[in-house]
Design a protein around this motif. Structure first.
Motif: not given
Length: 189
Positions: A36-44, A98-107, A120-123, A125-128
């Motif tokens: 997965l290519r990470i496209t959505d994160v949040e800092a805590y 927190l890793i919230r979302g990404g794009e599938v590159i492989e698999g 909606e595959l990976t957009n 945190p729960g889905k990812l």
DNA sequence: AGGATGATGGACT
DNA sequence: GTCCATCATCCTA
């Protein structure tokens, strides 16, 4: 020159988080690989951040966030979903991303099989986590160990980064600590 | 397109 | 008992 992700994560999460965009999250579970290519994160930011799970200090659940940067913190959300974070900052701070979302590159086939209900595959945190096969069993594992089944690897950073308030929280809304990768062609809301 | 809601478990008051 | 770092589904338009 590729950034050293482990070194990056040793810094404050609001600095490290946007630079995590474009990095890869790789899972190798049941002989199936998803990248997965990470496209959505949040800092805590731990005790400085009322929206953080670590705000009130270390507990059994959030202990992984207090470990070395790059430690995977997985928690169960609303009794149903799992969400994945990486610990950040010096050991003991409870900082994390927190890793919230990404794009599938492989698999993608594997991902579609794991996520039967939605297109909606990976957009989110729960889905990812469901897409990657991340469960509570992976809590506390280390993302930069080549033997880990969940790993983080360098990837090309995005050209454009959007910064917005975090999602789904009621406290510290004024901190624009959600970071989203965008491309020049795409406008995001 | 967008709002309401149920599922369901753990942490906290 | 109440509050969530959520998601899918079921409404109303």
């Amino acid at each position: 020159m590729p950034a050293d992700l482990a070194e990056l994560l040793a810094g404050p999460p609001e600095v490290a988080a946007p630079r995590l965009l474009g990095a890869h999250l790789v899972s190798e579970i049941d002989t199936k690989t998803v990248r997965l290519r990470i496209t959505d994160v949040e800092a805590y930011k731990g005790s400085d951040d009322p929206a953080s799970h670590a705000f009130r200090g270390r507990t059994e659940r959030n202990a992984a966030m207090f470990e070395r940067p790059g430690t995977l913190y997985v928690y169960r959300s609303y009794g149903i979903h799992n969400c994945a974070n990486t610990a950040a900052g010096p050991v003991g701070t409870g900082w994390g991303i927190l890793i919230r979302g990404g794009e599938v590159i492989e698999g993608e086939g594997v991902v579609r099989a794991r996520r039967r209900r939605s297109d909606e595959l990976t957009n989110g945190p729960g889905k990812l986590c469901e897409a990657l096969g991340i469960s509570i069993d992976h809590n506390g594992s280390y993302l930069f160990d080549s033997t880990s089944s969940i790993r983080m690897e360098w990837g090309e950073p995005p050209e454009i980064i959007l910064s917005t308030p975090r999602v789904g929280i009621s406290k510290a809304r004024e901190r624009p600590w959600r970071f989203i990768a965008a491309s020049a062609a795409t406008s995001m809301g």
